[in-house]
Scaffold this motif. Structure first.
Motif, mmCIF file in Angstrom:
data_model
loop_
_atom_site.group_PDB
_atom_site.id
_atom_site.type_symbol
_atom_site.label_atom_id
_atom_site.label_comp_id
_atom_site.label_asym_id
_atom_site.label_seq_id
_atom_site.Cartn_x
_atom_site.Cartn_y
_atom_site.Cartn_z
ATOM 1 N N UNK A 1 30.133 8.553 56.181
ATOM 2 C CA UNK A 1 30.242 9.965 55.806
ATOM 3 C C UNK A 1 30.231 10.838 57.055
ATOM 4 N N UNK A 2 29.358 10.482 57.987
ATOM 5 C CA UNK A 2 29.302 11.227 59.244
ATOM 6 C C UNK A 2 30.629 11.121 59.980
ATOM 7 N N UNK A 3 31.197 9.934 60.013
ATOM 8 C CA UNK A 3 32.491 9.749 60.675
ATOM 9 C C UNK A 3 33.552 10.644 60.028
ATOM 10 N N UNK B 1 33.113 13.444 58.357
ATOM 11 C CA UNK B 1 32.841 14.850 58.688
ATOM 12 C C UNK B 1 33.242 15.167 60.124
ATOM 13 N N UNK B 2 32.992 14.228 61.027
ATOM 14 C CA UNK B 2 33.360 14.419 62.431
ATOM 15 C C UNK B 2 34.867 14.581 62.575
ATOM 16 N N UNK B 3 35.605 13.697 61.925
ATOM 17 C CA UNK B 3 37.061 13.793 61.998
ATOM 18 C C UNK B 3 37.551 15.112 61.454
#
Lengths: 225, 225
Positions: free
Chosen positions: B127-129, B131-133
């Motif tokens: 999920x963090x990945x 959001x980062x993208x």
DNA sequence: GATAAAATGTGATTTGCATCATTTGTAAAT
DNA sequence: ATTTACAAATGATGCAAATCACATTTTATC
């Protein structure tokens, strides 16, 4: 000035770091270096490798593109993580970070940061919250920058410094006219013209970079989309 | 059409959902409803309460503001989560979502989604990945929209549909001229003018909403900041 | 304090794009 | 096939903000 630090006793923890247990905090301290930057210092530069998670513990920082027509993507105040997206997903910085005020930055090993996400559910959760807020803020910025004219954008920027950065009606603008223009996408000359006009209309009082907001409501009306 | 679904056998899982164990997948299925939307259908609306995490399983969706001068914030293709920031941090949707192609959306209970983040480290990480993208993409969009003129912005949009959405040089544009304008912040009339000009210059071929990219390199040159 | 260099202010001019005003095309409804 | 209605194209005009040009102030350096 570089120093290894004790994260356990640090009183300016991120909301994520507050979730770490004593053991993890001491581990963080061992994999983390604090560096002090003076106003104007470059923290990391577009195009270079992004090797650490940067935590802006205290201070004010701008994220910006390089080149002659540089653009300021974001201005932010500590405590906050800078460039998580870059470190996580891209090895290369897509923008630079420069201190606008004297700032304390902690450089954290990416591996330990990632391990905290895997080991500590509250930590991961808080990182997600921070990323979510960041995205919402960016959306708002996008809408404002395209729907408002120069008056509205400048009013918006002044209110941003008043509310979000200095929390005071009087503050020293940490940007030159040109940089302020790069923040809200207008030219140096137009920034000057509009600022003096707002001064004439008694909405603000300017003396060089010293700014005093006189009529918050009027500025809010200007910046309303 | 509404249906309770079996997430275990679903072959279009998000990279986060791939990290769930069989037990969690069955739990997900029990707390998740799939709804099919036809082109043009509103998925959720700005101003309403955001009660579920929306997972765009398949299809193309636009996120946009309401009102006469509506702005398209993002166009995205499944599989992808929509509006995590809103559901997580704000109870109220700050933008609307509308299907640009027939789409399958899974509405997931926020609680179960949050519990997966806490229980499953790989899930949280993915999920963090995502959001980062998302944030990096938004930064790129911001730079492009302010540094480029109408030609560059339109070229950029056409390449976006070619590369990111349809993965083909020929595609049916899912937007009217006006909507395309709202996506890249130019007027309906200018979109028409520039499109015919690009057609005249043999960079693209247009017939209504059917678009064929003839000279990718030329468009890339136009859209280069 | 003198000099250079950079930042800021301000008027004149240009221009890119929006806005306005019609016309043309196209697709659904009768 | 004809009407209706909306989407798109196109030409004319207007304007906000950029650009240009230069004056003035502030800041930095010796």
């Amino acid at each position: 000035m570089t120093s290894n630090i004790n994260c356990s006793t640090c009183i300016i923890k991120s909301s994520a770091a507050k979730a770490l247990n004593p053991e993890q905090l001491s581990e963080l301290g061992e994999n983390c270096v604090q560096i002090d930057f003076k106003k104007g210092d470059v923290i990391f530069k577009e195009g270079t490798f992004s090797v650490n998670i940067t935590y802006l513990r205290e201070g004010v920082v701008k994220l910006h593109t390089e080149g002659k027509a540089s653009q300021i993507l974001k201005i932010t105040k500590g405590p906050k993580y800078l460039g998580i997206p870059t470190t996580f997903e891209e090895k290369i910085n897509h923008y630079s970070a420069t201190a606008l005020e004297d700032s304390h930055i902690c450089f954290i090993h990416t591996d330990i940061f990632k391990s905290f996400i895997e080991e500590n559910k509250k930590f991961a959760y808080e990182i997600i919250v921070e990323l979510c807020n960041s995205e919402l803020e960016l959306f708002r910025k996008c809408v404002n920058r395209t729907k408002n004219n120069v008056y509205g954008r400048l009013a918006h920027a002044l209110l941003f410094f008043q509310e979000k950065i200095y929390e005071s009606n009087s503050f020293h603008l940490p940007l030159s006219r040109e940089e302020l223009g790069n923040f809200i996408n207008i030219t140096r000359e137009s920034v000057s013209r509009v600022l003096t006009e707002l001064d004439t209309d008694k909405m603000i009082k300017i003396k060089g970079k010293e700014i005093e907001i006189l009529d918050v409501d009027a500025l809010k009306r200007l910046s309303a989309v």
